[in-house]
Design a protein around this motif. Sequence first.
Motif, PDB file in Angstrom:
ATOM      1  N   ARG A   3       0.815  -1.210   0.000  1.00 51.61           N
ATOM      2  CA  ARG A   3       0.000   0.000   0.000  1.00 51.61           C
ATOM      3  C   ARG A   3       0.853   1.267   0.000  1.00 51.61           C
ATOM      4  O   ARG A   3       0.519   2.263  -0.646  1.00 51.61           O
ATOM      5  N   SER A   6       2.183   3.582  -3.266  1.00 49.10           N
ATOM      6  CA  SER A   6       1.483   4.687  -3.935  1.00 49.10           C
ATOM      7  C   SER A   6       2.124   6.032  -3.596  1.00 49.10           C
ATOM      8  O   SER A   6       2.409   6.848  -4.474  1.00 49.10           O
ATOM      9  N   CYS A 223      -7.999   2.356 -12.403  1.00 49.35           N
ATOM     10  CA  CYS A 223      -8.100   2.882 -11.034  1.00 49.35           C
ATOM     11  C   CYS A 223      -9.383   3.682 -10.837  1.00 49.35           C
ATOM     12  O   CYS A 223      -9.958   3.701  -9.739  1.00 49.35           O
ATOM     13  N   ASP A 264      -4.862  -5.172  -9.439  1.00 46.65           N
ATOM     14  CA  ASP A 264      -4.159  -4.072  -8.785  1.00 46.65           C
ATOM     15  C   ASP A 264      -3.238  -3.357  -9.756  1.00 46.65           C
ATOM     16  O   ASP A 264      -2.638  -3.968 -10.646  1.00 46.65           O
ATOM     17  N   ILE A 266      -1.182   0.891  -9.950  1.00 45.22           N
ATOM     18  CA  ILE A 266      -1.044   2.238  -9.382  1.00 45.22           C
ATOM     19  C   ILE A 266      -0.708   3.203 -10.506  1.00 45.22           C
ATOM     20  O   ILE A 266       0.107   2.895 -11.385  1.00 45.22           O
ATOM     21  N   ALA A 268       0.272   7.415 -11.110  1.00 47.85           N
ATOM     22  CA  ALA A 268       0.620   8.701 -10.501  1.00 47.85           C
ATOM     23  C   ALA A 268       0.928   9.714 -11.588  1.00 47.85           C
ATOM     24  O   ALA A 268       1.525   9.372 -12.620  1.00 47.85           O
ATOM     25  N   VAL A 294      -2.633  10.527  -7.377  1.00 49.46           N
ATOM     26  CA  VAL A 294      -2.143   9.157  -7.293  1.00 49.46           C
ATOM     27  C   VAL A 294      -3.335   8.273  -6.960  1.00 49.46           C
ATOM     28  O   VAL A 294      -4.177   8.629  -6.137  1.00 49.46           O
ATOM     29  N   MET A 295      -3.426   7.141  -7.626  1.00 51.14           N
ATOM     30  CA  MET A 295      -4.589   6.277  -7.440  1.00 51.14           C
ATOM     31  C   MET A 295      -4.194   4.812  -7.534  1.00 51.14           C
ATOM     32  O   MET A 295      -3.204   4.458  -8.180  1.00 51.14           O
ATOM     33  N   ARG A 296      -5.007   3.991  -6.866  1.00 50.68           N
ATOM     34  CA  ARG A 296      -4.737   2.555  -6.829  1.00 50.68           C
ATOM     35  C   ARG A 296      -5.998   1.795  -7.201  1.00 50.68           C
ATOM     36  O   ARG A 296      -7.084   2.059  -6.656  1.00 50.68           O
ATOM     37  N   LYS A 298      -6.808  -1.467  -6.748  1.00 48.31           N
ATOM     38  CA  LYS A 298      -7.315  -2.455  -5.786  1.00 48.31           C
ATOM     39  C   LYS A 298      -8.227  -1.827  -4.747  1.00 48.31           C
ATOM     40  O   LYS A 298      -9.251  -2.398  -4.365  1.00 48.31           O
ATOM     41  N   SER A 299      -7.868  -0.643  -4.282  1.00 49.17           N
ATOM     42  CA  SER A 299      -8.657   0.025  -3.242  1.00 49.17           C
ATOM     43  C   SER A 299      -9.638   1.040  -3.806  1.00 49.17           C
ATOM     44  O   SER A 299     -10.577   1.451  -3.131  1.00 49.17           O
TER      45      SER A 299
END
Length: 321
Positions: A3, A6, A223, A264, A266, A268, A294-296, A298-299
């Motif tokens: 995590r 990121s 994302c 998943d 990421i 940016a 910035v983004m992910r 999975k979450s």
Amino acid sequence: MERSLSMELVRVTEAAALSSARWMGRGQKIEADDAATTAMRDVFDTIPMRGTVVIGEGEMDEAPMLYIGEKLGTGHGPLVDIAVDPLEGTNIVASGGWNALAVLAVADHGNLLHAPDMYMDKIAVGPEAVGQIDINASVLDNLKAVAKAKNKDIQDVVATVLNRPRHEEIIAQLREAGARIKLIEDGDVAAAINTAFDQTGVDILFGSGGAPEGVISAVALKCLGGEIQGRLLPQNEAEIKRCEKMGIDVKQVLRMEDLVRGDDAIFAATGVTDGELLRGVQFKGSHGQTHSVVMRAKSGTVRFIDGSHSLEKKPNLVMKP
């Protein structure tokens, strides 16, 4: 992926943006790109990961750094593939225009398409129109689908297109349909991302641009819950053979799962010059101000970050751990 990665990665795009922004409007796109690439490379080596560049500045014999196959990171941590565009919009920075970005995308090893450096036909939308577009359909049909998905009249839909002679037919069809058009001179990664944010006023992206940028855009839209479809457009026999060697069918429609696999990834980006989504770098005395996202995947977390950087304490934009 971890995590914390990121927040580490946004340091990379911040450094690239700060370095290249010094060249804004000076007509020297190569120098601007070199500054972004050098800064990005330096910061990458402080990040705890085992990274490999799969989309970069070129092959090993074409680029001194951030070349395809180059290893990045400290050698400890997650095993990841990296797609970079240290300065997405070199011409934009050279002319002082809008929407230049420092961008990168990261996914677990083996999950990013190793897109060859050639043209790709693209269509992209934000979350509301996912599943409604089709790159094989007409411009009008796609406009109708997006208008319905977003509860708009076609006349209120905004399409963004690179302002190139090759897009004359697309532009003519958009005008015939009565849609609004935002022509851009460069930077279709920013244009693709903008489709997923209402405040940018952009609903759909049409037209061809770089295939590597298509993969980076796909990570961002993954994302954000958006969608991009693409098809490679080789321009000569050598490019066709390169696709065949890589096992890519040039007739295949490349969908999200083809461009970025797994659950998943990421993305940016830091603004170099002002744009609809991100502000450009500002220099105020001994400090540089940055605006990043910035983004992910999975979450589903999306963070906008305002940064203030002391150029006296960190003149080379890198602080070794």
